[in-house]
Design a protein around this motif. Structure first.
Motif, PDB file in Angstrom:
ATOM      1  N   ASN A 100       0.834  -1.203   0.000  1.00 36.83           N
ATOM      2  CA  ASN A 100       0.000   0.000   0.000  1.00 36.83           C
ATOM      3  C   ASN A 100       0.870   1.255   0.000  1.00 36.83           C
ATOM      4  OD1 ASN A 100      -2.718   1.427   0.557  1.00 36.83           O
ATOM      5  ND2 ASN A 100      -1.334   2.213   2.137  1.00 36.83           N
ATOM      6  N   THR A 101       0.460   2.272  -0.745  1.00 37.29           N
ATOM      7  CA  THR A 101       1.101   3.576  -0.723  1.00 37.29           C
ATOM      8  C   THR A 101       0.045   4.654  -0.945  1.00 37.29           C
ATOM      9  OG1 THR A 101       2.873   4.923  -1.641  1.00 37.29           O
ATOM     10  CG2 THR A 101       1.611   3.619  -3.196  1.00 37.29           C
ATOM     11  N   ASN A 102       0.369   5.879  -0.486  1.00 32.18           N
ATOM     12  CA  ASN A 102      -0.580   6.998  -0.566  1.00 32.18           C
ATOM     13  C   ASN A 102      -0.019   8.081  -1.483  1.00 32.18           C
ATOM     14  OD1 ASN A 102      -2.013   5.564   1.308  1.00 32.18           O
ATOM     15  ND2 ASN A 102      -1.640   6.963   3.004  1.00 32.18           N
ATOM     16  N   PRO A 103      -0.491   8.190  -2.716  1.00 30.01           N
ATOM     17  CA  PRO A 103      -0.002   9.247  -3.619  1.00 30.01           C
ATOM     18  C   PRO A 103      -0.278  10.651  -3.103  1.00 30.01           C
ATOM     19  CG  PRO A 103      -1.115   7.512  -4.863  1.00 30.01           C
ATOM     20  CD  PRO A 103      -1.362   7.233  -3.425  1.00 30.01           C
ATOM     21  N   ASN A 104      -1.249  10.822  -2.203  1.00 29.84           N
ATOM     22  CA  ASN A 104      -1.517  12.166  -1.683  1.00 29.84           C
ATOM     23  C   ASN A 104      -0.433  12.630  -0.718  1.00 29.84           C
ATOM     24  OD1 ASN A 104      -3.299  10.108   0.049  1.00 29.84           O
ATOM     25  ND2 ASN A 104      -2.649  11.773   1.394  1.00 29.84           N
ATOM     26  N   CYS A 113      -6.065   9.767  -1.339  1.00 26.74           N
ATOM     27  CA  CYS A 113      -5.835   8.831  -2.429  1.00 26.74           C
ATOM     28  C   CYS A 113      -4.881   7.758  -1.943  1.00 26.74           C
ATOM     29  CB  CYS A 113      -5.268   9.549  -3.652  1.00 26.74           C
ATOM     30  SG  CYS A 113      -5.027   8.474  -5.071  1.00 26.74           S
ATOM     31  N   SER A 114      -5.303   6.508  -2.004  1.00 24.43           N
ATOM     32  CA  SER A 114      -4.486   5.389  -1.544  1.00 24.43           C
ATOM     33  C   SER A 114      -4.555   4.274  -2.580  1.00 24.43           C
ATOM     34  CB  SER A 114      -4.989   4.881  -0.190  1.00 24.43           C
ATOM     35  OG  SER A 114      -4.190   3.815   0.273  1.00 24.43           O
ATOM     36  N   THR A 115      -3.406   3.701  -2.875  1.00 26.27           N
ATOM     37  CA  THR A 115      -3.342   2.610  -3.853  1.00 26.27           C
ATOM     38  C   THR A 115      -2.923   1.328  -3.149  1.00 26.27           C
ATOM     39  OG1 THR A 115      -1.055   3.159  -4.410  1.00 26.27           O
ATOM     40  CG2 THR A 115      -2.785   4.177  -5.736  1.00 26.27           C
ATOM     41  N   LEU A 116      -3.548   0.221  -3.523  1.00 26.54           N
ATOM     42  CA  LEU A 116      -3.288  -1.073  -2.895  1.00 26.54           C
ATOM     43  C   LEU A 116      -3.037  -2.110  -3.969  1.00 26.54           C
ATOM     44  CD1 LEU A 116      -3.291  -2.933  -0.359  1.00 26.54           C
ATOM     45  CD2 LEU A 116      -5.748  -3.269  -0.787  1.00 26.54           C
ATOM     46  N   TRP A 117      -1.972  -2.845  -3.798  1.00 23.62           N
ATOM     47  CA  TRP A 117      -1.640  -3.956  -4.691  1.00 23.62           C
ATOM     48  C   TRP A 117      -1.692  -5.245  -3.891  1.00 23.62           C
ATOM     49  CZ3 TRP A 117       2.274  -7.548  -4.157  1.00 23.62           C
ATOM     50  CH2 TRP A 117       2.529  -8.376  -5.247  1.00 23.62           C
ATOM     51  N   VAL A 118      -2.313  -6.300  -4.455  1.00 13.74           N
ATOM     52  CA  VAL A 118      -2.397  -7.599  -3.789  1.00 13.74           C
ATOM     53  C   VAL A 118      -1.898  -8.682  -4.743  1.00 13.74           C
ATOM     54  CG1 VAL A 118      -4.269  -6.957  -2.231  1.00 13.74           C
ATOM     55  CG2 VAL A 118      -4.807  -7.870  -4.481  1.00 13.74           C
ATOM     56  N   ARG A 119      -1.315  -9.697  -4.150  1.00  8.55           N
ATOM     57  CA  ARG A 119      -0.786 -10.798  -4.955  1.00  8.55           C
ATOM     58  C   ARG A 119      -1.914 -11.693  -5.471  1.00  8.55           C
ATOM     59  NH1 ARG A 119       4.107 -13.086  -5.491  1.00  8.55           N
ATOM     60  NH2 ARG A 119       4.953 -11.759  -3.831  1.00  8.55           N
ATOM     61  N   ASP A 120      -2.877 -11.978  -4.610  1.00  8.75           N
ATOM     62  CA  ASP A 120      -3.983 -12.859  -4.983  1.00  8.75           C
ATOM     63  C   ASP A 120      -5.285 -12.165  -4.594  1.00  8.75           C
ATOM     64  OD1 ASP A 120      -5.758 -14.857  -5.553  1.00  8.75           O
ATOM     65  OD2 ASP A 120      -4.803 -16.391  -4.316  1.00  8.75           O
ATOM     66  N   ARG A 121      -5.963 -11.576  -5.563  1.00  6.89           N
ATOM     67  CA  ARG A 121      -7.164 -10.808  -5.255  1.00  6.89           C
ATOM     68  C   ARG A 121      -8.310 -11.695  -4.812  1.00  6.89           C
ATOM     69  NH1 ARG A 121     -11.158 -10.169  -9.329  1.00  6.89           N
ATOM     70  NH2 ARG A 121     -10.691 -11.286 -11.270  1.00  6.89           N
ATOM     71  N   LEU A 122      -8.327 -12.951  -5.210  1.00  9.67           N
ATOM     72  CA  LEU A 122      -9.415 -13.830  -4.804  1.00  9.67           C
ATOM     73  C   LEU A 122      -9.396 -14.086  -3.298  1.00  9.67           C
ATOM     74  CD1 LEU A 122      -9.443 -16.428  -7.745  1.00  9.67           C
ATOM     75  CD2 LEU A 122     -10.938 -14.457  -7.369  1.00  9.67           C
ATOM     76  N   ARG A 123      -8.204 -14.159  -2.699  1.00  9.30           N
ATOM     77  CA  ARG A 123      -8.120 -14.345  -1.241  1.00  9.30           C
ATOM     78  C   ARG A 123      -8.661 -13.124  -0.506  1.00  9.30           C
ATOM     79  NH1 ARG A 123      -2.138 -16.139   0.207  1.00  9.30           N
ATOM     80  NH2 ARG A 123      -3.108 -16.238   2.289  1.00  9.30           N
ATOM     81  N   LEU A 124      -8.566 -11.964  -1.131  1.00  3.39           N
ATOM     82  CA  LEU A 124      -9.076 -10.745  -0.510  1.00  3.39           C
ATOM     83  C   LEU A 124     -10.588 -10.611  -0.716  1.00  3.39           C
ATOM     84  CD1 LEU A 124      -8.634  -7.968   0.877  1.00  3.39           C
ATOM     85  CD2 LEU A 124      -8.177  -7.052  -1.406  1.00  3.39           C
ATOM     86  N   THR A 125     -11.025 -10.745  -1.944  1.00  2.95           N
ATOM     87  CA  THR A 125     -12.444 -10.531  -2.234  1.00  2.95           C
ATOM     88  C   THR A 125     -13.328 -11.624  -1.652  1.00  2.95           C
ATOM     89  OG1 THR A 125     -12.144 -11.653  -4.369  1.00  2.95           O
ATOM     90  CG2 THR A 125     -11.920  -9.225  -4.315  1.00  2.95           C
ATOM     91  N   TRP A 149     -13.634  -5.189  -2.513  1.00  2.00           N
ATOM     92  CA  TRP A 149     -12.232  -5.043  -2.136  1.00  2.00           C
ATOM     93  C   TRP A 149     -12.063  -4.311  -0.811  1.00  2.00           C
ATOM     94  CZ3 TRP A 149      -7.764  -5.717  -5.631  1.00  2.00           C
ATOM     95  CH2 TRP A 149      -8.094  -6.441  -6.770  1.00  2.00           C
ATOM     96  N   GLY A 150     -13.159  -3.898  -0.234  1.00  2.00           N
ATOM     97  CA  GLY A 150     -13.080  -3.189   1.035  1.00  2.00           C
ATOM     98  C   GLY A 150     -14.373  -3.327   1.800  1.00  2.00           C
TER      99      GLY A 150
END
Length: 444
Positions: A100-104, A113-125, A149-150
């Motif tokens: 996770n990182t915050n471009p703002n 504004c926050s961006t999130l990257w996940v390796r396996d989106r199915l485990r999250l969703t 996603w949230g």
């Protein structure tokens, strides 16, 4: 089914970094208590001091626990990884399950504004999916529905403002912006290091510099409070290794070297004023403390002086000399008072008090015998006062501390002429009156 989650904040090392041995030890303790570790959050660029956890070491240690989710929080520092020369700070990112990182915070994007990257989106969703009948639509299979996603079902269109920033500056423009701010931080760090009154409290890798005055936390709190109250600068404090530090970071988009120099001049001037005032307060405090200590010593000395004459007459300490009086001497006083001087029989055989108290006790007018023992300031002897006969006309007298070895004290001096005039009598009566003659017709 109700599940209980235990959150643990682990202690970092001296560089404010989380190490693998600390993490594994904490997880083993949890397992011994019947708990199941499932989530670990690491930080690249902590808020307080922009410190970096040892991600490579932690990720490798977690390979034996595949059920644990490893998250990387790089809210501030993650924006700088667009620069190739800073990619070394991402070492171990291959072990992460989410990033996770915050471009703002450092990428010229308005809050929030926050961006999130996940390796396996199915485990999250699969854990956050909410799919009642009234929320289903015909494009569920062809489009990504980010409400899964949230926690919130609805969200703002944050991606649009980030898209405009990327299109306006481009990758080269954003990289130049990041590099310029890092140079400004290095400029400020060099100014701090040149001043012996200050110290740098973190490893300056990006745009944050943690510094402080060499001294107590209280004086640094005063410094920061004075600077922020002036309106010239605004900085935020932090606690690094239980130490109060001041955080400096250039956040203006068009900040220049001149701005850094101006900021340092403001900080230096306020520091000089604070240190001067602190030194004056310290001197005043020392003086007050010495006065209080001296007064306490004087009071203590007076109490001891009254209770034991050895305190203020060193001659009494020479009592163990061969010249001690070993016989009892009796000397009658001029007013009938019998003064007896004798050697002390055994230690503790009598109650020893100082001559001022005995003087008061011996001046009683009730005519009773007073056997209070008395020690003179200059003799290691006891003196016993026996008021056997008192002159009712004179009212009796008490021995003076100047009467040595039981000798009769001298008579008091004549009364003051001033007092006599006040009472209506003349200090020098006429000669005829003194001779007992009659003034009537003496001059004829």
């Amino acid at each position: 089914m109700i599940s209980f989650v235990k959150l643990r904040i682990l202690e970092p090392d001296e560089k404010c970094c989380l190490r693998a041995d600390t993490l594994i030890k904490a997880m083993e303790e949890d397992e011994q208590q019947g708990l199941i570790p499932f989530f670990v959050s690491t930080t690249l660029g902590t808020t307080g001091s922009c410190a970096f956890d040892d991600l490579a070491e932690i990720g490798e240690a977690l390979q034996r626990l595949p059920s644990v989710w490893l998250h990387v929080d790089a809210a501030y520092a993650g924006n700088s990884f667009i620069c190739p020369e800073l990619k070394y700070l991402l070492k171990g990112i291959e072990y992460a399950d989410s990033f996770n990182t915050n471009p703002n915070k450092w990428l010229l994007t308005n809050f929030d504004c926050s961006t999130l990257w996940v390796r396996d989106r199915l485990r999250l969703t699969s854990a956050l999916v909410v799919d009642p009948l009234y929320l289903k639509h015909g494009y569920s299979d062809s489009a990504i529905d980010y409400r899964h996603w949230g926690v919130p079902l609805s969200r703002r269109f944050r991606s649009l403002k980030l898209w405009f920033v990327l299109r306006s500056y481009g990758i080269s423009g954003l990289q130049a912006y990041i590099r310029h701010h890092i140079q400004l931080a290095k400029r400020f760090e060099s100014l701090v290091l040149k001043d012996g009154r200050f110290e740098v409290c973190n490893d300056v890798k990006l745009g944050l510099v943690c510094f402080r005055l060499k001294g107590t936390d209280r004086i640094n709190e005063k410094l920061l409070s004075s600077i922020n109250a002036s309106g010239k600068l605004h900085m935020v404090p932090a606690s690094v290794n239980d130490t109060y530090v001041i955080r400096f970071c250039a956040t203006a988009q068009n900040a220049k070297v001149e701005d850094i120099d101006f900021a340092w001049d403001v900080i230096s001037d306020f520091a000089a004023e604070i240190l001067e005032k602190e030194q004056a307060d310290e001197v005043s405090e020392i003086v007050d403390r010495r006065k209080t200590h001296t007064l306490a010593q004087k009071r203590s000395f007076f109490v001891r002086m009254v209770s034991d004459p050895k305190i203020y007459n060193p001659a009494i300490n020479k009592a163990q000399t061969p010249h001690r009086i070993s016989t009892e001497l009796t000397s009658p006083g001029h007013d009938g008072t019998v003064v007896t001087v004798q050697s002390p029989k055994t230690p503790g055989s009598a109650t020893w008090i100082s001559w001022p108290l005995a003087f008061l006790f011996a001046s009683a007018d009730d005519g009773t015998k007073n056997d209070v023992t008395l020690r003179f300031r200059h003799l290691d002897t006891m003196m016993r006062l026996s008021a056997s006969r008192r002159n009712s006309a004179t009212g009796g007298s008490s021995p003076s501390p100047e009467a040595e070895n039981g000798m009769i004290p001298l008579k008091s001096p004549k009364k003051s002429p001033i007092l006599l005039r006040k009472r209506g009598s003349s200090p020098n009566p006429p000669a005829a009156a003194t001779a007992g003659g009659n003034n009537n017709g003496s001059n004829k």
